[in-house]
Design an enzyme around this catalytic site. Structure first.
Site, PDB file in Angstrom:
ATOM      1  N   GLU A   1     -10.998 -10.935  -0.933  1.00  0.00           N
ATOM      2  CA  GLU A   1     -10.641 -10.110   0.216  1.00  0.00           C
ATOM      3  C   GLU A   1     -11.907  -9.513   0.833  1.00  0.00           C
ATOM      4  OE1 GLU A   1      -6.298  -8.765   0.032  1.00  0.00           O
ATOM      5  OE2 GLU A   1      -7.452  -7.286  -1.059  1.00  0.00           O
TER       6      GLU A   1
ATOM      7  N   LYS B   1       0.848  -1.207   0.000  1.00  0.00           N
ATOM      8  CA  LYS B   1       0.000   0.000   0.000  1.00  0.00           C
ATOM      9  C   LYS B   1       0.882   1.256   0.000  1.00  0.00           C
ATOM     10  CE  LYS B   1      -3.418  -2.723   2.403  1.00  0.00           C
ATOM     11  NZ  LYS B   1      -4.670  -2.744   3.113  1.00  0.00           N
TER      12      LYS B   1
ATOM     13  N   GLU C   1      -9.793  -0.948  -1.635  1.00  0.00           N
ATOM     14  CA  GLU C   1      -9.482   0.466  -1.359  1.00  0.00           C
ATOM     15  C   GLU C   1      -9.610   1.306  -2.632  1.00  0.00           C
ATOM     16  OE1 GLU C   1      -5.726  -0.215   0.632  1.00  0.00           O
ATOM     17  OE2 GLU C   1      -6.839  -1.231   2.224  1.00  0.00           O
TER      18      GLU C   1
HETATM   19  C1  PEP Z   1      -4.937  -6.013   1.666  1.00  0.00           C
HETATM   20  O1  PEP Z   1      -5.161  -4.822   1.759  1.00  0.00           O
HETATM   21  O2  PEP Z   1      -4.789  -6.521   0.541  1.00  0.00           O
HETATM   22  C2  PEP Z   1      -4.840  -6.808   2.889  1.00  0.00           C
HETATM   23  C3  PEP Z   1      -5.063  -8.077   2.810  1.00  0.00           C
HETATM   24  O3  PEP Z   1      -4.534  -6.126   4.047  1.00  0.00           O
HETATM   25  P1  PEP Z   1      -4.316  -6.755   5.527  1.00  0.00           P
HETATM   26  O4  PEP Z   1      -3.530  -8.038   5.372  1.00  0.00           O
HETATM   27  O5  PEP Z   1      -3.547  -5.718   6.273  1.00  0.00           O
HETATM   28  O6  PEP Z   1      -5.664  -7.018   6.082  1.00  0.00           O
END
Ligand code: PEP
Length: 251
Positions: A168, A12, A98
């Site tokens: 996700e 990110k 995001e």
């Molecule tokens: C992501 O943003 O792709 C993600 C999986 O974040 P996290 O592992 O921090 O939940």
């Protein structure tokens, strides 16, 4: 059927240039499972450096967190897929929640972005996932299937055969709350069925589906042992070499 095992790190908007360089060096120094493909998604300004460093070791690749839906031209601030390819990247994240939620990327834009990715011989890592409200109202399967169908229907069987998918759940990203292995498995199996309906069994059984959402070195093994989970897309835990390498070695 044995599918590719993949662990990818989405950094990110984190790390300085030198922190990014150190992180890659530290990870490369670890003894990690050679059967796992490792992909790093650093911020744009570090892509060339990270790609060059990773190129010395097999099984390690870089990718971009986003790309423009346009080929080139007067689009201030945008980065094209051909630029990403020219610095040695192989992958592009498309449709991360995001991007969908904060930057309001639409399905039509995601289709255009993937078209650019394919045109430049890159591989899309296409992300899908439901919001907490959608899960609470029991609409999670419908939401994810809609996200898949609205984008994948624009591509051929041969093209999709080269994609990577990532499930996700938005309620699990960066929250510390992970999907249980049961929740992950039932959604990954649902995704595979959806791909099968669109493109037949051969594509569905071949396509890697990664889990993402607060995956860490403590829960990775349980998640990766699920039949339809082929690895992870890791956010927070990919920023620490030790945690990320333990996740890689969790199969
Ligand atoms: C992501 O943003 O792709 C993600 C999986 O974040 P996290 O592992 O921090 O939940």
């Amino acid at each position: 059927m044995s599918r590719k095992k993949i662990v990818a790190g989405n950094w990110k908007m984190n790390t300085s240039f030198s922190e990014a360089a150190d992180l890659v060096e530290q990870i490369l120094a670890y003894d990690t499972d050679a059967n796992v493909t490792k992909i790093f998604f650093p911020p744009f300004p570090y892509l060339k450096n990270v790609s060059d460093t990773l190129a010395v070791k097999t099984g390690y690749y870089s990718g971009a967190q986003n790309c423009s839906e346009y080929e080139h031209g007067a689009f201030t601030g945008e980065v094209s897929a051909s630029m990403i390819s020219s610095v040695g990247c192989k992958f592009v994240l498309i449709g991360h929640s995001e991007r969908r939620n904060y930057f309001k990327e639409t399905n039509a834009q995601l289709v255009s972005k993937i078209q650019q990715v394919i045109k430049n011989n890159l591989v899309p890592v296409f992300c899908v996932g439901e919001l907490l409200a959608e899960r609470k109202s029991n609409n999670h399967f419908e939401t994810v299937n809609h996200q898949l169908k609205e984008v994948l229907r624009h591509f051929t069987k041969e093209e999709v055969n080269n994609f990577i998918l990532a499930y996700e759940p938005v309620w699990a990203i960066g929250t510390g709350e992970t999907a249980s292995p049961l929740q992950a498995q039932e959604m990954h199996s649902n995704i595979r069925t959806c791909v099968k309906e669109l493109f037949k069994e051969q594509v569905a059984s071949h396509i890697p589906i990664l889990y993402g959402g607060s995956c860490n070195e403590k829960n990775a093994a349980e998640l990766f042992s699920c039949e339809d989970v082929d690895g992870g897309l890791i956010g927070g835990a990919s920023l620490k070499a030790d945690s990320f390498c333990k996740i890689i070695n969790s199969f």
